[in-house]
Design a protein around this motif. Structure first.
Motif, PDB file in Angstrom:
ATOM      1  N   ARG A  63       0.804  -1.391   0.473  1.00  0.00           N
ATOM      2  CA  ARG A  63       0.065   0.073  -0.170  1.00  0.00           C
ATOM      3  C   ARG A  63       0.949   0.991   0.306  1.00  0.00           C
ATOM      4  O   ARG A  63       0.581   2.322  -0.789  1.00  0.00           O
ATOM      5  CB  ARG A  63      -1.179  -0.167   1.782  1.00  0.00           C
ATOM      6  N   SER A  64       1.873   1.050   0.593  1.00  0.00           N
ATOM      7  CA  SER A  64       2.667   2.620   1.140  1.00  0.00           C
ATOM      8  C   SER A  64       3.334   2.632  -0.473  1.00  0.00           C
ATOM      9  O   SER A  64       3.408   3.875  -0.863  1.00  0.00           O
ATOM     10  CB  SER A  64       3.739   1.910   1.896  1.00  0.00           C
ATOM     11  N   ALA A  66       1.982   1.788  -3.943  1.00  0.00           N
ATOM     12  CA  ALA A  66       1.318   2.471  -4.069  1.00  0.00           C
ATOM     13  C   ALA A  66       0.439   3.586  -4.048  1.00  0.00           C
ATOM     14  O   ALA A  66       0.509   4.318  -4.888  1.00  0.00           O
ATOM     15  CB  ALA A  66      -0.532   1.674  -3.887  1.00  0.00           C
ATOM     16  N   LYS A  67       0.484   4.044  -3.063  1.00  0.00           N
ATOM     17  CA  LYS A  67       0.283   5.207  -2.720  1.00  0.00           C
ATOM     18  C   LYS A  67       1.573   6.647  -3.100  1.00  0.00           C
ATOM     19  O   LYS A  67       1.724   7.351  -3.358  1.00  0.00           O
ATOM     20  CB  LYS A  67       0.310   5.438  -0.832  1.00  0.00           C
ATOM     21  N   GLY A  68       2.524   5.912  -3.411  1.00  0.00           N
ATOM     22  CA  GLY A  68       4.020   7.309  -3.401  1.00  0.00           C
ATOM     23  C   GLY A  68       4.046   6.810  -4.695  1.00  0.00           C
ATOM     24  O   GLY A  68       3.804   8.133  -4.979  1.00  0.00           O
ATOM     25  N   ARG A  70       0.773   6.900  -6.382  1.00  0.00           N
ATOM     26  CA  ARG A  70       0.287   7.958  -7.119  1.00  0.00           C
ATOM     27  C   ARG A  70       0.267   9.371  -7.214  1.00  0.00           C
ATOM     28  O   ARG A  70      -0.260  10.340  -8.027  1.00  0.00           O
ATOM     29  CB  ARG A  70      -1.047   7.404  -6.200  1.00  0.00           C
ATOM     30  N   ALA A  71       0.663   9.466  -6.178  1.00  0.00           N
ATOM     31  CA  ALA A  71       1.416  10.739  -5.220  1.00  0.00           C
ATOM     32  C   ALA A  71       2.257  11.896  -6.731  1.00  0.00           C
ATOM     33  O   ALA A  71       2.527  13.136  -6.874  1.00  0.00           O
ATOM     34  CB  ALA A  71       1.938  10.989  -4.186  1.00  0.00           C
TER      35      ALA A  71
END
Length: 75
Positions: A63-64, A66-68, A70-71
């Motif tokens: 998840r980390s 994927a979040k990075g 996306r950002a």
């Protein structure tokens, strides 16, 4: 048997990569290959064929990461 995270191992043209694994990890991968094969060592996927789907699964569920990603995408 418990549900394993790997279900299908695709057969794609590989890119050569040389890595060294600790013997302990190699034994665990052999045991995992047998588990993927229903508990039988005969006919189990090779360690080399397990590594790619394991890494893909790891990246897909991080998840980390994927979040990075996306950002970092513009827009």
């Amino acid at each position: 048997m418990t549900r394993l995270k790997l279900s299908d191992i695709a057969d794609e043209k590989p890119v050569r990569l040389t890595i060294e694994l600790p013997a302990r990890l190699h034994r665990e991968l052999l045991a995992y290959a047998a588990a993927v094969n229903g508990g039988a060592s005969a006919g189990a996927p090779t360690v080399e064929r397990l590594i790619v789907p394991m890494i893909e699964r790891f990246i897909a569920t991080d998840r980390s990461y994927a979040k990075g990603r996306r950002a970092a995408q513009p827009g």
